[in-house]
Design a protein around this motif. Structure first.
Motif, PDB file in Angstrom:
ATOM      1  N   GLY A 198       0.791  -1.218   0.000  1.00 49.64           N
ATOM      2  CA  GLY A 198       0.000   0.000   0.000  1.00 49.64           C
ATOM      3  C   GLY A 198       0.822   1.266   0.000  1.00 49.64           C
ATOM      4  O   GLY A 198       0.348   2.330  -0.429  1.00 49.64           O
ATOM      5  N   GLY A 199       2.059   1.182   0.482  1.00 44.02           N
ATOM      6  CA  GLY A 199       2.929   2.349   0.483  1.00 44.02           C
ATOM      7  C   GLY A 199       3.791   2.472  -0.756  1.00 44.02           C
ATOM      8  O   GLY A 199       4.556   3.430  -0.897  1.00 44.02           O
ATOM      9  N   MET A 200       3.674   1.491  -1.657  1.00 46.64           N
ATOM     10  CA  MET A 200       4.486   1.499  -2.880  1.00 46.64           C
ATOM     11  C   MET A 200       3.597   1.231  -4.100  1.00 46.64           C
ATOM     12  O   MET A 200       3.752   0.237  -4.814  1.00 46.64           O
ATOM     13  N   PRO A 201       2.610   2.073  -4.339  1.00 51.95           N
ATOM     14  CA  PRO A 201       1.636   1.809  -5.398  1.00 51.95           C
ATOM     15  C   PRO A 201       2.255   1.773  -6.788  1.00 51.95           C
ATOM     16  O   PRO A 201       1.691   1.149  -7.693  1.00 51.95           O
ATOM     17  N   HIS A 202       3.411   2.408  -6.961  1.00 53.01           N
ATOM     18  CA  HIS A 202       4.034   2.438  -8.278  1.00 53.01           C
ATOM     19  C   HIS A 202       4.563   1.076  -8.714  1.00 53.01           C
ATOM     20  O   HIS A 202       4.878   0.863  -9.891  1.00 53.01           O
ATOM     21  N   LEU A 203       4.645   0.152  -7.769  1.00 56.16           N
ATOM     22  CA  LEU A 203       5.139  -1.191  -8.100  1.00 56.16           C
ATOM     23  C   LEU A 203       4.030  -2.139  -8.515  1.00 56.16           C
ATOM     24  O   LEU A 203       4.293  -3.310  -8.803  1.00 56.16           O
ATOM     25  N   GLY A 204       2.813  -1.663  -8.549  1.00 56.82           N
ATOM     26  CA  GLY A 204       1.687  -2.516  -8.943  1.00 56.82           C
ATOM     27  C   GLY A 204       0.753  -1.802  -9.885  1.00 56.82           C
ATOM     28  O   GLY A 204       1.037  -0.705 -10.383  1.00 56.82           O
ATOM     29  N   TYR A 245      -5.304  -3.154   5.247  1.00 60.68           N
ATOM     30  CA  TYR A 245      -5.129  -1.713   5.114  1.00 60.68           C
ATOM     31  C   TYR A 245      -3.932  -1.360   4.243  1.00 60.68           C
ATOM     32  O   TYR A 245      -3.910  -0.320   3.592  1.00 60.68           O
ATOM     33  N   ASN A 246      -2.912  -2.196   4.260  1.00 53.16           N
ATOM     34  CA  ASN A 246      -1.648  -1.820   3.621  1.00 53.16           C
ATOM     35  C   ASN A 246      -1.303  -2.680   2.405  1.00 53.16           C
ATOM     36  O   ASN A 246      -0.146  -2.797   2.029  1.00 53.16           O
ATOM     37  N   VAL A 247      -2.325  -3.294   1.801  1.00 54.67           N
ATOM     38  CA  VAL A 247      -2.099  -4.133   0.625  1.00 54.67           C
ATOM     39  C   VAL A 247      -3.006  -3.677  -0.520  1.00 54.67           C
ATOM     40  O   VAL A 247      -4.234  -3.633  -0.360  1.00 54.67           O
ATOM     41  N   ILE A 248      -2.398  -3.318  -1.624  1.00 53.30           N
ATOM     42  CA  ILE A 248      -3.183  -3.040  -2.833  1.00 53.30           C
ATOM     43  C   ILE A 248      -3.639  -4.376  -3.408  1.00 53.30           C
ATOM     44  O   ILE A 248      -2.805  -5.252  -3.673  1.00 53.30           O
ATOM     45  N   PRO A 249      -4.941  -4.584  -3.571  1.00 50.30           N
ATOM     46  CA  PRO A 249      -5.408  -5.905  -3.991  1.00 50.30           C
ATOM     47  C   PRO A 249      -5.059  -6.214  -5.442  1.00 50.30           C
ATOM     48  O   PRO A 249      -4.846  -5.316  -6.252  1.00 50.30           O
ATOM     49  N   GLU A 250      -5.013  -7.490  -5.713  1.00 50.53           N
ATOM     50  CA  GLU A 250      -4.754  -7.950  -7.076  1.00 50.53           C
ATOM     51  C   GLU A 250      -5.955  -7.703  -7.978  1.00 50.53           C
ATOM     52  O   GLU A 250      -5.811  -7.425  -9.158  1.00 50.53           O
ATOM     53  N   SER A 251      -7.154  -7.806  -7.382  1.00 47.18           N
ATOM     54  CA  SER A 251      -8.352  -7.710  -8.218  1.00 47.18           C
ATOM     55  C   SER A 251      -9.513  -7.114  -7.437  1.00 47.18           C
ATOM     56  O   SER A 251      -9.526  -7.101  -6.201  1.00 47.18           O
ATOM     57  N   ILE A 252     -10.481  -6.641  -8.179  1.00 50.56           N
ATOM     58  CA  ILE A 252     -11.744  -6.096  -7.657  1.00 50.56           C
ATOM     59  C   ILE A 252     -12.878  -6.703  -8.477  1.00 50.56           C
ATOM     60  O   ILE A 252     -12.772  -6.859  -9.702  1.00 50.56           O
ATOM     61  N   ARG A 253     -13.966  -7.046  -7.812  1.00 53.40           N
ATOM     62  CA  ARG A 253     -15.168  -7.490  -8.540  1.00 53.40           C
ATOM     63  C   ARG A 253     -16.305  -6.514  -8.263  1.00 53.40           C
ATOM     64  O   ARG A 253     -16.638  -6.245  -7.097  1.00 53.40           O
ATOM     65  N   LEU A 254     -16.910  -6.010  -9.332  1.00 56.99           N
ATOM     66  CA  LEU A 254     -18.121  -5.198  -9.258  1.00 56.99           C
ATOM     67  C   LEU A 254     -19.299  -6.046  -9.718  1.00 56.99           C
ATOM     68  O   LEU A 254     -19.183  -6.800 -10.691  1.00 56.99           O
ATOM     69  N   SER A 255     -20.412  -5.907  -9.044  1.00 61.05           N
ATOM     70  CA  SER A 255     -21.612  -6.660  -9.417  1.00 61.05           C
ATOM     71  C   SER A 255     -22.818  -5.728  -9.376  1.00 61.05           C
ATOM     72  O   SER A 255     -22.811  -4.712  -8.688  1.00 61.05           O
ATOM     73  N   GLY A 256     -23.845  -6.104 -10.105  1.00 61.85           N
ATOM     74  CA  GLY A 256     -25.056  -5.281 -10.111  1.00 61.85           C
ATOM     75  C   GLY A 256     -26.118  -5.812 -11.030  1.00 61.85           C
ATOM     76  O   GLY A 256     -26.112  -6.992 -11.409  1.00 61.85           O
ATOM     77  N   THR A 257     -27.031  -4.924 -11.396  1.00 62.07           N
ATOM     78  CA  THR A 257     -28.180  -5.319 -12.205  1.00 62.07           C
ATOM     79  C   THR A 257     -28.489  -4.263 -13.251  1.00 62.07           C
ATOM     80  O   THR A 257     -28.195  -3.072 -13.058  1.00 62.07           O
ATOM     81  N   CYS A 258     -29.082  -4.706 -14.352  1.00 60.86           N
ATOM     82  CA  CYS A 258     -29.558  -3.814 -15.412  1.00 60.86           C
ATOM     83  C   CYS A 258     -31.039  -4.096 -15.656  1.00 60.86           C
ATOM     84  O   CYS A 258     -31.467  -5.253 -15.630  1.00 60.86           O
ATOM     85  N   ARG A 259     -31.789  -3.041 -15.928  1.00 58.21           N
ATOM     86  CA  ARG A 259     -33.225  -3.169 -16.184  1.00 58.21           C
ATOM     87  C   ARG A 259     -33.581  -2.410 -17.459  1.00 58.21           C
ATOM     88  O   ARG A 259     -33.021  -1.332 -17.731  1.00 58.21           O
TER      89      ARG A 259
END
Length: 393
Positions: A198-204, A245-259
């Motif tokens: 988390g303190g070295m965001p440029h590396l990810g 708190y101090n780890v930039i995650p590898e991935s994020i999942r967004l979920s939802g719905t469309c109508r």
């Protein structure tokens, strides 16, 4: 005049049935007690009863005393929600985490009341098919019934449905000439970057700001990508990613719905989402994938059958209490699968005020027992209007 009067013996019986169903809610494809009760009552009324369609579905057949070739189906849904009830009245749910929070207990009861009255007064020409459907709440019981040959086994000329509507005054109906309920799709978007300190965001490659930008961009599909006279909804309802708190995650999942109210609009929403996912993720050096899954199609009334419903409701409560210009709902309804196979209409019956948390899918909701005779009378009068000796579709 209502064929089933308020405070009549049948009304009292219906209230008992409804409250018993409310106290014993069962969710999708588990409606075994409910189905058994429905089948038992239909047999008592003298109907021909069929069980087991779509696991727990029940179909009752009643033939009129007058000859006729026409056949009409009337449908009610039976399932409850995975929801913890917060009411404290005597008939509240006895099954923790399950609740009749959408009024399907009332829908089932109104159709049972109509079946009893019509069995005692079969003054119609042709055949009535009473469909008690499981698994409306997200599990597409109507689709499963159709796939298992509902309308092959029980051929009908038309099919009708009804739903209670909190916020519409008791004693009122709403009838739409076209769209009533929206189509529904769900989506998952996976954004894959490269985890880092988390303190070295440029590396990810941080997927979090990518997700934030993508959420904002998805809202522009409707706000700036649709004709203001068209209707569509894109809602991101869930975001999962990261554990520390101090780890930039590898991935994020967004979920939802469309109508939407048409397949073409769903196509448009999916294509625009795909374009934004690809380009926004690529611009940040991340990879993005969209999994877009169609659910229920839009519920769209046939205008001729909607007019018949309007005439029947108008005769019951007066034209002034039949709303013809109510906006359709962005909620979804699997009765749409039946309307894809047969013409018909789906209407709303007023359940009264929705204030104080008494709206659909709310833990304080309860079906209004005072409208039971009105809803059952609608079914009776609709059946008789459809199956007169010289009626035509």
């Amino acid at each position: 005049m209502l064929p089933i009067q308020p405070n009549s013996e049948l009304h009292q019986q219906m209230q008992q049935w409804r409250r018993d169903l409310h106290a014993h809610p069962e969710t999708a494809y588990e409606e075994h007690r409910t189905a058994a009760k429905v089948a038992e009552l239909l047999r008592e009324f003298g109907l021909e009863v069929h069980t087991g369609l779509a696991v727990t579905g029940v179909v009752g057949v009643l033939r009129g005393r007058q000859p006729g070739q026409k056949s009409v189906a009337l449908r009610a849904d039976m399932d409850a929600l995975n929801l913890q009830e917060l009411n404290t009245f005597d008939h509240c749910s006895t099954h923790p985490g399950k609740m009749h929070g959408c009024g399907h207990d009332g829908h089932t009861t109104m159709l049972l009341g109509a079946a009893k009255h019509l069995a005692e007064n079969p003054d119609f020409a042709g055949t009535l098919v009473f469909i008690f459907q499981p698994a409306e709440e997200g599990r597409a019981g109507a689709k499963k019934m159709c796939e298992e040959g509902l309308f092959d086994k029980f051929p009908v000329d038309a099919v009708y449905g009804m739903h209670n509507w909190p916020g519409l005054d008791a004693g009122y109906f709403a009838v739409h000439n076209g769209p009533v309920m929206a189509s529904m799709a769900v989506f998952d978007i996976d954004i894959v970057g490269q985890g880092a300190h988390g303190g070295m965001p440029h590396l990810g490659v941080d997927p979090v700001p990518v997700a934030a930008q993508l959420i904002s961009a998805l809202q522009s599909i409707v706000a700036r990508g649709l004709n203001p006279l068209d209707s569509g909804v894109v809602s991101v309802t869930r975001m999962h990613g990261g554990d520390a708190y101090n780890v930039i995650p590898e991935s994020i999942r967004l979920s939802g719905t469309c109508r939407a109210f048409s397949a073409e609009m769903q196509d448009h929403l999916e294509a625009e989402m795909q374009r934004r996912v690809e380009h926004i993720c690529a611009a940040h050096g991340a990879n993005g994938t969209l999994d877009y899954r169609r659910g229920y199609p839009a519920t769209i009334n046939d205008p001729e059958h909607a007019q018949r419903c309007a005439e029947v409701t108008g005769a019951l409560v007066g034209e002034a209490k039949v709303k013809r210009c109510e906006p359709p709902s962005m909620g979804a309804e699997d009765f749409s699968f039946m309307l894809e196979q047969r013409p018909g209409a789906y209407i709303w019956i007023g359940n009264g005020s929705s204030e104080g948390g008494r709206g659909l899918h709310n833990p304080h909701y309860d079906f209004n027992d005072e409208i039971l005779p009105l809803g059952a009378s609608y079914w009776v009068n609709l059946a008789q209007a459809c199956l007169t000796p010289d009626s035509s579709d």
